[in-house]
Write a protein that holds these residues in place. Structure first.
Motif, PDB file in Angstrom:
ATOM      1  N   ALA A   8       0.856  -1.396   0.187  1.00  0.00           N
ATOM      2  CA  ALA A   8      -0.324  -0.005   0.419  1.00  0.00           C
ATOM      3  C   ALA A   8       0.946   1.358  -0.055  1.00  0.00           C
ATOM      4  O   ALA A   8       0.448   2.785  -0.504  1.00  0.00           O
ATOM      5  N   LEU A  17       1.901   2.669  -3.164  1.00  0.00           N
ATOM      6  CA  LEU A  17       0.747   2.379  -4.353  1.00  0.00           C
ATOM      7  C   LEU A  17       0.742   3.664  -3.915  1.00  0.00           C
ATOM      8  O   LEU A  17       0.568   4.747  -4.409  1.00  0.00           O
ATOM      9  N   TYR A  38      -4.220  -3.866  -0.991  1.00  0.00           N
ATOM     10  CA  TYR A  38      -3.347  -2.716  -1.161  1.00  0.00           C
ATOM     11  C   TYR A  38      -4.502  -1.781   0.251  1.00  0.00           C
ATOM     12  O   TYR A  38      -5.489  -1.432  -0.228  1.00  0.00           O
ATOM     13  N   ILE A  59      -7.974  -2.478  -4.048  1.00  0.00           N
ATOM     14  CA  ILE A  59      -7.717  -1.573  -2.911  1.00  0.00           C
ATOM     15  C   ILE A  59      -8.683  -0.561  -2.139  1.00  0.00           C
ATOM     16  O   ILE A  59      -9.558  -0.789  -2.364  1.00  0.00           O
ATOM     17  N   THR A 110     -12.693   5.943  -0.492  1.00  0.00           N
ATOM     18  CA  THR A 110     -11.330   5.374  -1.043  1.00  0.00           C
ATOM     19  C   THR A 110     -10.473   5.379  -2.107  1.00  0.00           C
ATOM     20  O   THR A 110      -9.224   6.089  -1.332  1.00  0.00           O
TER      21      THR A 110
END
Length: 352
Positions: free
Chosen positions: A30, A33, A61, A88, A104
């Motif tokens: 994560a 990302l 993630y 995600i 998100t």
């Protein structure tokens, strides 16, 4: 070994035959990302920036409680390895729930392209009390395209925030319970799977799929050759949020027609009775047309009433094409080009 693979891939992409830039995220990381998104936002801060591809391998993630992770740059493409495998996810605290607080991802960029991944808002919906607004994607940008993107949440899953915006979905999947496709602008859903979840943990209650608040745009939410999947709660196709809501369902397949409530659209507007809600050629799984010949509703809000016909004529339905909805933008053509380029990037990664 995985770090060596990342280094090799980065060097290949840097020296490769692509004219556009790429950033590769470390699988399942994560932090990687978030760093990639930060880099993309800086690199493509100019609206004239060339397309930048961010490749996100399969993995989960987990952003934890973090919400509103921003996409600020323009012409950024988020490319997952697969819709089911690249996930995600965030899980905001229940006490922080809210349509403008929990997303998100928050997009502010123009020309964002998202392909082959899942966005999940894992807020504890069934223990959130009267409301559990948990957005996967809040869009304050414009000209966003989704190709094979799955969104998992319950209330307010997808939120097109800007009053005048144009977005396009193709072969994607959206889950939810209450007003889970909501907002403004002209948004075209082409061949998408719409999945209604249980309204309450015990299965009681009814869902509402769409809550538009169309104001300055002409078409609103257009669903074309989509499928609605429903296993438990009954549902309405849409209800009016405010201003002049517009929503049409064309050639929809219902997997469980008996779950669609008799009025089809909710006749109780939240803040308006000026809703343009239409349906055309709805079918069952056997392909039989199950739309009634007429469905007259009296929409009610406070002391106001508005009687409308919700079954669309052939001539009305012919007007709802991507070319008409987006006269200066052809997202269905642009999607084909972007998908080909994204596929080459994915193959390069998988070949290492």
């Amino acid at each position: 070994m995985k770090y060596l693979r990342q280094i090799i891939l980065s060097l290949l992409l840097l020296a490769g035959s692509y004219s556009q830039a790429q950033i590769v995220v470390e699988a399942g990381n994560a932090k990687s990302l978030l760093e990639a998104l930060d880099k993309a936002n800086v690199q493509n801060a100019d609206s004239a920036s060339k397309r930048l591809y961010v490749f996100i391998p399969d993995g989960v993630y987990d952003l934890g409680e973090q919400a509103l992770t921003p996409i600020l740059g323009h012409n950024i493409a988020l490319i997952g390895q697969s819709m089911e495998g690249t996930i995600i996810v965030n899980a905001p605290k229940v006490e922080n729930e809210g349509i403008g607080k929990t997303a998100t991802l928050l997009n502010r960029g123009f020309g964002t392209y998202v392909q082959d991944l899942t966005l999940q808002n894992a807020l504890d919906y069934y223990h959130s009390g009267a409301a559990g607004r948990a957005v996967c994607w809040q869009d304050k940008g414009n000209y966003t395209i989704f190709k094979r993107v799955r969104m998992l949440s319950y209330q307010d899953t997808y939120y097109s925030h800007s009053e005048e915006c144009y977005h396009y979905f193709e072969d994607s999947e959206i889950h939810g319970t209450v007003d889970f496709i909501c907002g403004a602008g002209d948004v075209y859903f082409n061949r998408c799977l719409i999945v209604t979840e249980k309204r309450n943990a015990d299965g009681h209650g009814s869902d509402v799929i769409v809550a538009p608040r169309t104001s300055t745009t002409q078409w609103g939410y257009v669903f074309d050759h989509c499928t609605i999947r429903n296993d438990v709660s009954t549902y309405h196709l849409a209800r009016g949020w405010h201003t002049n809501p517009r929503c049409v369902w064309l050639n929809t397949t219902l997997e469980t027609p008996e779950k669609l409530l008799p009025t089809r659209f909710d006749d109780r507007g939240m803040r308006t009775v000026n809703s343009y809600f239409k349906e055309y050629n709805t079918r069952d799984l056997q392909g039989r047309i199950i739309s009634p010949k007429t469905n007259v509703l009296t929409l009610v809000c406070n002391d106001e009433r508005n009687t409308v016909e919700t079954i669309m004529t052939d001539e009305e339905a012919k007007q709802y094409t991507p070319k008409n909805v987006f006269p200066k933008w052809r997202p269905e053509k642009q999607t084909r080009t972007l998908e080909k380029k994204s596929t080459r990037l994915r193959r390069k990664y998988l070949s290492l």
